[in-house]
Design an enzyme around this catalytic site. Structure first.
Site, short mmCIF file in Angstrom:
data_model
loop_
_atom_site.label_atom_id
_atom_site.label_comp_id
_atom_site.label_asym_id
_atom_site.label_seq_id
_atom_site.Cartn_x
_atom_site.Cartn_y
_atom_site.Cartn_z
N LYS A 110 54.79 70.13 73.15
CA LYS A 110 55.56 69.37 74.15
C LYS A 110 55.42 70.04 75.53
CE LYS A 110 57.82 65.78 72.22
NZ LYS A 110 57.62 65.86 70.83
N LYS A 189 43.83 60.66 67.29
CA LYS A 189 45.02 60.35 66.50
C LYS A 189 45.88 59.29 67.20
CE LYS A 189 49.46 62.01 65.11
NZ LYS A 189 50.63 62.69 65.39
N LYS A 192 51.96 57.60 70.41
CA LYS A 192 52.42 56.95 71.66
C LYS A 192 52.16 57.83 72.87
CE LYS A 192 57.24 58.01 70.63
NZ LYS A 192 56.94 58.61 69.34
P1 ADP Z 1 53.95 59.70 67.91
O1 ADP Z 1 52.81 60.65 67.66
O2 ADP Z 1 53.51 58.33 68.25
O3 ADP Z 1 54.96 60.27 68.89
P2 ADP Z 1 55.90 60.44 65.97
O4 ADP Z 1 55.62 61.89 66.16
O5 ADP Z 1 57.20 59.88 66.44
O6 ADP Z 1 54.71 59.56 66.53
O7 ADP Z 1 55.68 60.09 64.43
C1 ADP Z 1 56.67 59.96 63.47
C2 ADP Z 1 55.99 60.13 62.13
O8 ADP Z 1 54.97 59.10 61.98
C3 ADP Z 1 55.23 61.46 62.02
O9 ADP Z 1 55.99 62.43 61.39
C4 ADP Z 1 54.06 61.10 61.14
O10 ADP Z 1 54.45 61.21 59.80
C5 ADP Z 1 53.80 59.65 61.38
N1 ADP Z 1 52.61 59.43 62.22
C6 ADP Z 1 52.60 59.20 63.55
N2 ADP Z 1 51.35 58.99 63.99
C7 ADP Z 1 50.54 59.09 62.92
C8 ADP Z 1 49.13 58.96 62.72
N3 ADP Z 1 48.31 58.67 63.72
N4 ADP Z 1 48.64 59.13 61.48
C9 ADP Z 1 49.46 59.40 60.45
N5 ADP Z 1 50.80 59.53 60.57
C10 ADP Z 1 51.35 59.38 61.78
#
Ligand code: ADP
Ligand code: TRP
Length: 317
Positions: A110, A189, A192
């Protein structure tokens, strides 16, 4: 067996969230006593707009209900409706070495992405440990990125029990190895933070799918499907037969990325259109949604109450 997971309402949910987190929770729904909460306290580490946070919290609840969460089988609640987690987070904080948090990748990540170094971001894993320990969770389905937070939780569980007696249950992470990292429209990956997501009910899904970045191998040439984003995404939605068919077509040559994208779009609609219908229905009745969340909170608080009594007594309050 008690299964608990949480998700932050920090934006619209996307395919990565569905296949990486939501789906494994739905798959476990039949296997134990389930708890799913919307981590709105955690989301405050990055969301600074009260109205947006309130809306996103409801949106996440709707998404889960639409895609398969059954409120009779899974207790769904808002984290803030169980304020005892804040209380427990403090007790755990008093046992948390600074070094343990300083080593956390998510905090460092972060910082690297330009977020302000707040105490909330730093203490995030302690609050997460409180979420998990307060419900006496056995199993915590999370994505790979949360592995370290589960290690912190286990560490704090041990520290607390060593100091005050065997009060908390030691939780295990559930990280299905089969769940791959879902690629985004640009091949890295899906996240968001990278602006490469396709949301669960994305009005511009077609445009985004058609815009997935590919290499410039000519249509007629054979192509290796493994590692190709379109193919990797198609695997999530299609049957094994359909996947084998696409792989063979790529390898044979004369099969272009445009055709593959159309197949992906179709497979996406096949899975998500029924969820969308259900979501639209649920969205018409905000009071019913509120009732589900309130009922979930009452059950979660009732489950946490006897443990918190024990905890307060043990720490000397
Ligand atoms: P972002 O990366 O969009 O901020 P989050 O960190 O809020 O997403 O993700 C919440 C959960 O969703 C994570 O703990 C993970 O398990 C899953 N997740 C998010 N993005 C992916 C991805 N590209 N592939 C697999 N799992 C994901
Ligand atoms: N940190 C998790 C994520 O970003 C969300 C979360 C908060 C959580 N508390 C939790 C997940 C407790 C599982 C258990 O994905």
């Amino acid at each position: 067996m008690r299964i608990l997971t949480g998700i932050q309402p920090s934006g619209k949910l996307h395919w990565g969230n569905y296949f990486g987190a939501m789906k494994s929770m739905f798959d476990l729904q039949e296997k134990g006593e389930n708890f799913m909460f919307i981590a709105n306290y955690h989301a405050m580490t990055t969301v600074r707009d009260g109205k947006a946070l309130r809306e996103a919290t409801k949106e996440v609840a709707l998404d889960y209900l639409a895609c398969g969460l059954d409120p009779d089988k899974t207790v769904m609640y808002r984290q803030s409706d169980v304020p005892e987690v804040q209380e427990l987070a403090w007790y755990l904080s008093c046992l948390t070495p600074m070094g343990l948090l300083e080593r956390c990748h998510s905090y460092k990540d972060k910082m690297a992405h330009g977020f302000e170094a707040t105490h909330g971001l730093f203490a995030y894993p302690v609050l997460m440990a409180a979420d998990i320990l307060i419900m006496q969770s056995d199993l915590v389905p999370v994505g790979k990125d949360q592995k370290q937070h589960l290690e912190v939780t286990r560490d704090l569980c041990q520290k607390f029990n060593n100091a005050y007696g065997e009060i908390f249950k030691m939780p295990d992470a559930y990280i299905p190895e089969t769940v791959a990292t879902i690629p985004g429209t640009d091949g890295q990956k899906m996240s968001k933070s990278y602006h490469n997501t396709i949301e669960l009910f994305d009005v511009s899904a077609k445009k985004k799918i058609m815009g997935i970045v590919t290499d410039s191998t000519p249509m007629e040439e054979p192509k290796e499907p493994e590692g190709n984003s379109i193919y990797e995404m198609y695997k999530l939605f299609a049957t094994p037969e359909e996947v084998a068919e696409m792989a063979a077509a790529f390898r044979a040559g004369g099969y272009g990325y445009g055709t593959a994208k159309k197949a992906l779009l179709q497979a996406y609609h096949r899975l998500f259109d029924p969820f969308k219908e259900k979501r639209d229905e649920l969205a018409k009745d905000p009071d019913a949604l509120e009732d589900i969340l309130k009922a979930g909170a009452a059950r979660a608080r009732a489950a946490a109450a006897p443990l918190m009594e024990k905890v307060r007594k043990a720490v000397g309050l």
